[in-house]
Design a protein around this motif. Structure first.
Motif, PDB file in Angstrom:
ATOM      1  N   ASN A   1       0.823  -1.214   0.000  1.00  0.00           N
ATOM      2  CA  ASN A   1       0.000   0.000   0.000  1.00  0.00           C
ATOM      3  C   ASN A   1       0.858   1.266   0.000  1.00  0.00           C
ATOM      4  O   ASN A   1       0.357   2.364   0.291  1.00  0.00           O
ATOM      5  N   THR A   2       2.147   1.121  -0.328  1.00  0.00           N
ATOM      6  CA  THR A   2       3.029   2.289  -0.393  1.00  0.00           C
ATOM      7  C   THR A   2       2.910   2.947  -1.767  1.00  0.00           C
ATOM      8  O   THR A   2       2.130   2.504  -2.622  1.00  0.00           O
ATOM      9  N   LYS A   3       3.729   3.945  -1.994  1.00  0.00           N
ATOM     10  CA  LYS A   3       3.730   4.650  -3.276  1.00  0.00           C
ATOM     11  C   LYS A   3       4.744   4.084  -4.258  1.00  0.00           C
ATOM     12  O   LYS A   3       4.778   4.495  -5.426  1.00  0.00           O
ATOM     13  N   GLN A   4       5.582   3.132  -3.783  1.00  0.00           N
ATOM     14  CA  GLN A   4       6.662   2.612  -4.624  1.00  0.00           C
ATOM     15  C   GLN A   4       6.593   1.089  -4.725  1.00  0.00           C
ATOM     16  O   GLN A   4       6.050   0.426  -3.848  1.00  0.00           O
TER      17      GLN A   4
ATOM     18  N   ASP B   1      11.426   4.257   2.890  1.00  0.00           N
ATOM     19  CA  ASP B   1      12.298   4.254   1.699  1.00  0.00           C
ATOM     20  C   ASP B   1      13.186   5.486   1.755  1.00  0.00           C
ATOM     21  O   ASP B   1      12.707   6.629   1.625  1.00  0.00           O
ATOM     22  N   LEU B   2      14.489   5.265   1.939  1.00  0.00           N
ATOM     23  CA  LEU B   2      15.412   6.392   2.040  1.00  0.00           C
ATOM     24  C   LEU B   2      15.510   7.163   0.727  1.00  0.00           C
ATOM     25  O   LEU B   2      15.660   8.387   0.720  1.00  0.00           O
ATOM     26  N   LEU B   3      15.443   6.452  -0.387  1.00  0.00           N
ATOM     27  CA  LEU B   3      15.602   7.114  -1.689  1.00  0.00           C
ATOM     28  C   LEU B   3      14.462   8.095  -1.956  1.00  0.00           C
ATOM     29  O   LEU B   3      14.680   9.188  -2.481  1.00  0.00           O
ATOM     30  N   SER B   4      13.246   7.684  -1.593  1.00  0.00           N
ATOM     31  CA  SER B   4      12.103   8.573  -1.841  1.00  0.00           C
ATOM     32  C   SER B   4      11.817   9.490  -0.657  1.00  0.00           C
ATOM     33  O   SER B   4      10.926  10.344  -0.741  1.00  0.00           O
TER      34      SER B   4
END
Length: 276
Positions: free
Chosen positions: A176-179, A250-253
């Motif tokens: 259910n995340t964005k990535q 998520d560190l990248l996002s």
């Protein structure tokens, strides 16, 4: 001549005293009776005075006792009143404490009982939704025969190390995340197994080599679900009771993770509270 002298002598002669005449017995008894009556009268007066004094004294003592009794009664009433006030204050305090405890409990319930569910129930944590399908001990797992770091699509039973056993949990995960999430080769969420002593265990390595798991670098897209098998190698005497997981972000996002875990209970006799 002699006759005249004799008369003179008789005239001048002193009278001879005579003994008193004896009183008749009736008169003597009357006198004694009068004396007795007089004595009894005096004694009666004295007794009456003494009795009167005694009655007055007893009356005074009785009145004093009544006053004391009345005072004691008032003191008892006062004590009773004080006890009543104390009881009311104690009841009011207890009621207030009960209300506070109830309020605290209602607040603590949300803190002491984090998100948790039994087998077949879905639990959320951040952007991760997870349902425990099954959990059991297994003597072996079906594992890729290619060896560590490779896969050839061929599987064979694999036994655990000496003095250990496999506890295998099968879950359904929804993203259910964005990535997209790489479940078997990435680190989209943290998952652990808990025993009855609250000891924590991590899954075996190379989850993609377990038969039925998603392949490495095959991401789970947002809104989709996948079934994942998590083998845990645990001591022979360990009683496993639950899974704990959390969204690490998520560190990248720049998506932040969750600090608290959610739980999937495999043994209905257990419940997880805060700090466990």
């Amino acid at each position: 001549m002699e006759d005249s002298q004799q008369n003179v002598q008789e005239a001048t002669a002193l009278p001879v005293p005579q003994p008193p005449a004896e009183q008749p017995p009736e008169r003597e008894a009357s006198v004694l009776l009068k004396r007795s009556v007089f004595v009894m009268l005096i004694v009666g007066i004295v007794v009456a005075l003494l009795v009167g004094y005694g009655i007055g004294r007893l009356t005074t003592i009785s009145r004093d006792n009544v006053v004391i009794a009345q005072k004691n009664s008032k003191i008892e009433k006062l004590n009773t009143s004080l006890q009543s006030v104390k009881k009311q204050l104690a009841d009011a305090t207890a009621s207030s404490d009960s209300i506070e405890d109830s309020s605290d409990d209602s607040g603590d319930n949300s803190e002491d009982k984090p998100q948790q569910g039994q087998i077949g129930q879905t639990v959320d944590n951040g952007g991760i939704e997870m349902k425990l399908i099954s959990a059991s001990e297994q003597s072996t797992i079906n594992y890729d025969t290619c060896g560590d770091g490779c896969s050839n699509g061929s599987y064979a039973p694999k036994s655990p190390d000496a003095n250990t056993k496999y506890w295998v949990a099968v879950v359904e995960v929804k993203n259910n995340t964005k990535q997209p999430l790489d479940i078997t080769c990435g680190y989209p969420y943290e998952i652990k197994a808990l025993n009855s002593d609250n000891q924590q265990y991590t899954p075996i390595e190379n989850l993609y080599q377990v038969q039925g798991n998603p392949e490495c670098n095959v991401s789970l897209q947002p809104g989709l679900s996948a079934q994942v098998t998590y083998p845990f190698q645990v001591p022979l005497d360990a009683k496993m009771v639950a899974l704990a997981f959390r969204d690490v972000g998520d560190l990248l996002s720049g998506t932040g993770g969750q600090e608290e875990y959610s739980y999937l209970i495999a043994d209905q006799g257990y419940e997880v509270t805060a700090g466990e």
